[in-house]
Design an enzyme around this catalytic site. Structure first.
Site, mmCIF file in Angstrom:
data_model
loop_
_atom_site.group_PDB
_atom_site.id
_atom_site.type_symbol
_atom_site.label_atom_id
_atom_site.label_comp_id
_atom_site.label_asym_id
_atom_site.label_seq_id
_atom_site.Cartn_x
_atom_site.Cartn_y
_atom_site.Cartn_z
ATOM 1 N N ARG A 1 -2.540 -1.522 -5.265
ATOM 2 C CA ARG A 1 -2.819 -0.872 -6.544
ATOM 3 C C ARG A 1 -3.687 -1.725 -7.467
ATOM 4 O O ARG A 1 -4.619 -1.222 -8.088
ATOM 5 C CB ARG A 1 -1.500 -0.525 -7.241
ATOM 6 C CG ARG A 1 -1.658 0.032 -8.650
ATOM 7 C CD ARG A 1 -0.315 0.336 -9.290
ATOM 8 N NE ARG A 1 -0.462 0.558 -10.722
ATOM 9 C CZ ARG A 1 -0.378 -0.390 -11.633
ATOM 10 N NH1 ARG A 1 -0.144 -1.646 -11.264
ATOM 11 N NH2 ARG A 1 -0.528 -0.107 -12.907
ATOM 12 N N ARG B 1 -8.178 -0.368 -4.033
ATOM 13 C CA ARG B 1 -8.379 1.071 -4.242
ATOM 14 C C ARG B 1 -9.667 1.344 -5.009
ATOM 15 O O ARG B 1 -10.329 2.373 -4.784
ATOM 16 C CB ARG B 1 -7.179 1.695 -4.948
ATOM 17 C CG ARG B 1 -6.968 1.290 -6.385
ATOM 18 C CD ARG B 1 -5.911 2.164 -7.047
ATOM 19 N NE ARG B 1 -5.658 1.746 -8.424
ATOM 20 C CZ ARG B 1 -4.871 2.412 -9.257
ATOM 21 N NH1 ARG B 1 -4.268 3.505 -8.860
ATOM 22 N NH2 ARG B 1 -4.683 1.972 -10.488
ATOM 23 N N HIS C 1 -0.801 2.188 -3.486
ATOM 24 C CA HIS C 1 0.570 1.875 -3.896
ATOM 25 C C HIS C 1 1.455 1.556 -2.692
ATOM 26 O O HIS C 1 2.633 1.916 -2.645
ATOM 27 C CB HIS C 1 1.180 3.021 -4.710
ATOM 28 C CG HIS C 1 0.450 3.313 -5.987
ATOM 29 N ND1 HIS C 1 -0.797 3.927 -6.006
ATOM 30 C CD2 HIS C 1 0.774 3.073 -7.282
ATOM 31 C CE1 HIS C 1 -1.199 4.056 -7.257
ATOM 32 N NE2 HIS C 1 -0.271 3.543 -8.056
ATOM 33 N N PHE D 1 4.382 8.935 -0.297
ATOM 34 C CA PHE D 1 4.277 10.386 -0.293
ATOM 35 C C PHE D 1 3.612 10.906 0.978
ATOM 36 O O PHE D 1 3.951 11.981 1.479
ATOM 37 C CB PHE D 1 3.491 10.864 -1.512
ATOM 38 C CG PHE D 1 4.123 10.506 -2.828
ATOM 39 C CD1 PHE D 1 5.432 10.055 -2.901
ATOM 40 C CD2 PHE D 1 3.400 10.616 -4.004
ATOM 41 C CE1 PHE D 1 6.014 9.708 -4.115
ATOM 42 C CE2 PHE D 1 3.972 10.283 -5.225
ATOM 43 C CZ PHE D 1 5.282 9.840 -5.283
ATOM 44 N N GLU E 1 1.279 17.233 -1.577
ATOM 45 C CA GLU E 1 0.827 16.384 -0.478
ATOM 46 C C GLU E 1 0.797 17.090 0.868
ATOM 47 O O GLU E 1 -0.084 16.838 1.694
ATOM 48 C CB GLU E 1 1.687 15.126 -0.407
ATOM 49 C CG GLU E 1 1.452 14.129 -1.533
ATOM 50 C CD GLU E 1 2.141 14.511 -2.845
ATOM 51 O OE1 GLU E 1 2.924 15.491 -2.843
ATOM 52 O OE2 GLU E 1 1.905 13.824 -3.859
#
Length: 320
Positions: free
Chosen positions: A164, A9, A106, A80, A55
């Site tokens: 992550r 990330r 994640h 999400f 989101e």
């Protein structure tokens, strides 16, 4: 695989900012992920939008930007993106084939410290069903940069799945990255191991080393693009080896293993063993490596599966 690379990330964020400096069409659309406002937003405020923890709105805003000729990168967590904004991702972005780049972090069990609500073990299965959506799970930091740069000029929507924290480096020398084309990390015609994402690819390579010590030559394919899967590479593996073991930080249903099974069933039948999480929720709070072990996504399971495939081939030959 002894060198630890930066977190995927972090590399993504640096690459996105570098690209946006030279291309004003690129927008960073944030869902309050933390850190982007201090880096991308601080340097390029005119190309940064933070919609907050919303989101569904994130996807709608990105769809509008893409329809206006811009190149938005939507930033959220993997679980999400599919469950809190799945309708908008499907109907606004994928169904309209809009060039939105949905970059999720994640993924898999990398948010295990937050508990089961943040596990993303079903994201590949859902994302694979969406029309027009290219699905990428880079194996390390180097491949993440390749994937982000390749995504900019891709004509349709792209879903890039990241972890992550820092993970071991897979690529130590230059190689050709192409969306939809698997990377052969190790040669071998005894058995094939196909993996996607940093931890699973690491497990596959470690299993390959373990098998080599026993005289077994395992081919390892990094299937960084899960959709469209590299059908030609899968067919070659099915034709040239005793069978295929798939490895993923995902349920055994619907993800990489499912994609591979669809190919071999239609084009080159062979035995496939899928290594992943069982169809149940991991009711545990722990770090990613601990949870992967609990889920059975381990070197030991992969080597055992490979040996079983070889044993089955030997028994089949003996019966002829």
């Amino acid at each position: 695989m002894t060198t630890t690379a930066p977190a995927t990330r972090d590399v993504y964020r640096r690459t996105l900012l570098d690209l946006a400096r030279r291309d004003p069409r690129i927008f960073c659309v944030d869902s309050d992920m933390g850190g982007l406002e201090d880096t991308f937003g601080a340097e390029l405020p005119g190309q940064y939008v933070n919609v907050g923890i919303a989101e569904a709105n994130l996807m709608g805003v990105c769809a509008g930007l893409a329809a206006a000729g811009l190149i938005p990168f939507a930033n959220t967590m993997s679980g999400f993106a599919l469950w809190r904004a799945g309708e908008q991702l499907r109907s606004d972005i994928a169904a309209n084939n809009l060039p939105v780049r949905v970059v999720v972090t994640h993924a898999g069990l990398s948010a295990g410290h937050y508990g089961p609500s943040h596990h993303a073990l079903d994201d590949l299965a859902v994302a694979r069903t969406l029309p027009n959506l290219t699905l990428v799970a880079p194996a390390d930091a180097v491949e993440t940069e390749h994937a982000v740069r390749a995504a900019v000029d891709h004509p349709g929507p792209v879903f890039i799945r990241l972890g992550r924290v820092a993970t071991p480096a897979v690529h130590s020398r230059p190689y050709r990255f192409e969306l939809g084309v698997a990377v052969e990390l190790a040669t071998g015609d005894d058995v094939a191991i196909i993996a996607a994402a940093p931890r699973p690819v690491g497990v596959a390579l470690a299993a390959r080393d373990e098998l080599a010590r026993a005289g077994v030559a395992a081919r390892v394919l990094n299937m960084h693009t899960v959709k469209p899967v590299d059908r030609a590479a899968v067919v070659r593996a099915a034709r040239q080896t005793a069978g295929i073991v798939t490895v993923e930080d995902h349920l055994t249903t619907g993800g990489l293993g499912g994609a591979v099974c669809e190919v071999v069933c239609a084009e080159q039948p062979c035995r496939v063993t899928r290594i992943g999480a069982a169809e149940s929720y991991l009711d545990a709070v722990a770090d990613e490596e601990t949870l992967l072990a609990v889920a059975g996504i381990t070197v030991e399971r992969v080597t055992e599966a490979a040996r079983e495939l070889l044993g089955h081939r030997a028994r089949s030959v003996a019966l002829r």
